[in-house]
Design an enzyme around this catalytic site. Sequence first.
Site, PDB file in Angstrom:
ATOM      1  N   ARG A  65      49.565 -43.459  46.990  1.00 26.56           N
ATOM      2  CA  ARG A  65      50.571 -42.394  46.933  1.00 26.56           C
ATOM      3  C   ARG A  65      50.247 -41.231  47.851  1.00 26.56           C
ATOM      4  NH1 ARG A  65      49.775 -40.970  40.912  1.00 26.56           N
ATOM      5  NH2 ARG A  65      47.678 -41.381  41.658  1.00 26.56           N
TER       6      ARG A  65
ATOM      7  N   GLN B 234      46.367 -11.420  46.909  1.00 26.25           N
ATOM      8  CA  GLN B 234      47.502 -11.844  47.728  1.00 26.25           C
ATOM      9  C   GLN B 234      47.215 -13.199  48.349  1.00 26.25           C
ATOM     10  OE1 GLN B 234      48.512  -8.972  50.765  1.00 26.25           O
ATOM     11  NE2 GLN B 234      49.604  -7.665  49.336  1.00 26.25           N
ATOM     12  N   ASP B 235      48.233 -14.054  48.386  1.00 26.02           N
ATOM     13  CA  ASP B 235      48.167 -15.341  49.076  1.00 26.02           C
ATOM     14  C   ASP B 235      49.173 -15.321  50.221  1.00 26.02           C
ATOM     15  OD1 ASP B 235      46.374 -16.236  47.183  1.00 26.02           O
ATOM     16  OD2 ASP B 235      47.664 -17.793  46.379  1.00 26.02           O
TER      17      ASP B 235
ATOM     18  N   ARG C 192      44.833 -17.414  66.776  1.00 29.27           N
ATOM     19  CA  ARG C 192      45.054 -16.236  65.942  1.00 29.27           C
ATOM     20  C   ARG C 192      43.715 -15.557  65.712  1.00 29.27           C
ATOM     21  NH1 ARG C 192      50.194 -16.463  63.092  1.00 29.27           N
ATOM     22  NH2 ARG C 192      51.178 -18.486  63.444  1.00 29.27           N
TER      23      ARG C 192
ATOM     24  N   HIS D 223      40.421 -11.087  63.769  1.00 26.66           N
ATOM     25  CA  HIS D 223      40.957 -10.004  62.949  1.00 26.66           C
ATOM     26  C   HIS D 223      39.962  -9.588  61.865  1.00 26.66           C
ATOM     27  CE1 HIS D 223      45.064 -12.043  63.868  1.00 26.66           C
ATOM     28  NE2 HIS D 223      44.690 -11.256  64.858  1.00 26.66           N
TER      29      HIS D 223
ATOM     30  N   LYS E 223      38.111 -12.925  52.180  1.00 28.36           N
ATOM     31  CA  LYS E 223      39.177 -13.926  52.278  1.00 28.36           C
ATOM     32  C   LYS E 223      38.678 -15.293  51.836  1.00 28.36           C
ATOM     33  CE  LYS E 223      40.937 -12.149  56.674  1.00 28.36           C
ATOM     34  NZ  LYS E 223      41.215 -12.496  58.067  1.00 28.36           N
TER      35      LYS E 223
ATOM     36  N   HIS F  54      37.598 -12.711  61.672  1.00 25.13           N
ATOM     37  CA  HIS F  54      38.029 -14.095  61.495  1.00 25.13           C
ATOM     38  C   HIS F  54      39.113 -14.438  62.506  1.00 25.13           C
ATOM     39  CE1 HIS F  54      40.723 -17.145  59.545  1.00 25.13           C
ATOM     40  NE2 HIS F  54      39.573 -17.772  59.568  1.00 25.13           N
TER      41      HIS F  54
ATOM     42  N   TYR G  32      45.644 -18.327  53.185  1.00 25.60           N
ATOM     43  CA  TYR G  32      44.704 -17.220  53.035  1.00 25.60           C
ATOM     44  C   TYR G  32      44.869 -16.635  51.637  1.00 25.60           C
ATOM     45  CZ  TYR G  32      45.860 -17.135  58.043  1.00 25.60           C
ATOM     46  OH  TYR G  32      46.128 -17.472  59.345  1.00 25.60           O
TER      47      TYR G  32
ATOM     48  N   ASP H  37      44.305  -2.697  60.227  1.00 29.47           N
ATOM     49  CA  ASP H  37      44.062  -3.877  61.057  1.00 29.47           C
ATOM     50  C   ASP H  37      43.209  -3.528  62.273  1.00 29.47           C
ATOM     51  OD1 ASP H  37      45.600  -5.379  59.365  1.00 29.47           O
ATOM     52  OD2 ASP H  37      47.340  -5.477  60.698  1.00 29.47           O
TER      53      ASP H  37
ATOM     54  N   ASP I 208      46.908  -9.817  69.788  1.00 24.92           N
ATOM     55  CA  ASP I 208      45.707 -10.591  70.101  1.00 24.92           C
ATOM     56  C   ASP I 208      45.449 -10.649  71.604  1.00 24.92           C
ATOM     57  OD1 ASP I 208      45.355 -11.006  67.397  1.00 24.92           O
ATOM     58  OD2 ASP I 208      46.065 -13.076  67.420  1.00 24.92           O
TER      59      ASP I 208
END
Length: 183
Positions: free
Chosen positions: A24, A48-49, A60, A63, A72, A119, A132, A143, A168
């Site tokens: 499956r 937070q997710d 990415r 940060h 995290k 990260h 995350y 940030d 970035d």
Amino acid sequence: MRATEVPEIDGAYLFASTPHADERGFFCRTFDAEVIRSVGLDPYSFVQDSVSRSARGVLRGLHLRSGAGEAKLVRCSYGRIFDVVVDLRPSSPTYLHRALLELSDETQATLYIPAGCAHGFQALTSTADTSYRIDRPHDPAEDVTIAFDDPDLAIPWPLPPTSMSRRDREAPSLAEALKQKES
């Protein structure tokens, strides 16, 4: 699930899942409060997710957050990513060390990144979904971004970047970002 230390970064852990596969597909536990607690972390501190979807070559990061920072839990739920953590905690025994890992949907491993570490990651597959879980509400005013190609870090990104955010692309050097982090 089992927890193992990430030797390059003091206080970082990799939480390995055990996917159970059959005709499956598979099933596995991706979060276990008892296993998180077993390494001295508070599993209920995560508030937070979020999830990001990236195409192959998307980069990415790097940060982090100024002030108290942000811990995290990061997992690649679909596809594969090249994941990078850089320890930017001056009092850490692994200050300026970096960890380079591959996270994938095959293992469903979760990486714990302590507050004060930068990260970033690069998608290695045509689609890569990265989840995350962070320990404080996100505040964009905190940030901090570091140039992905900073020569002092010399991160061996596996692919040429195909896309990245303007933030970035225009990120300052590690030295400049460290000044910003302190403010």
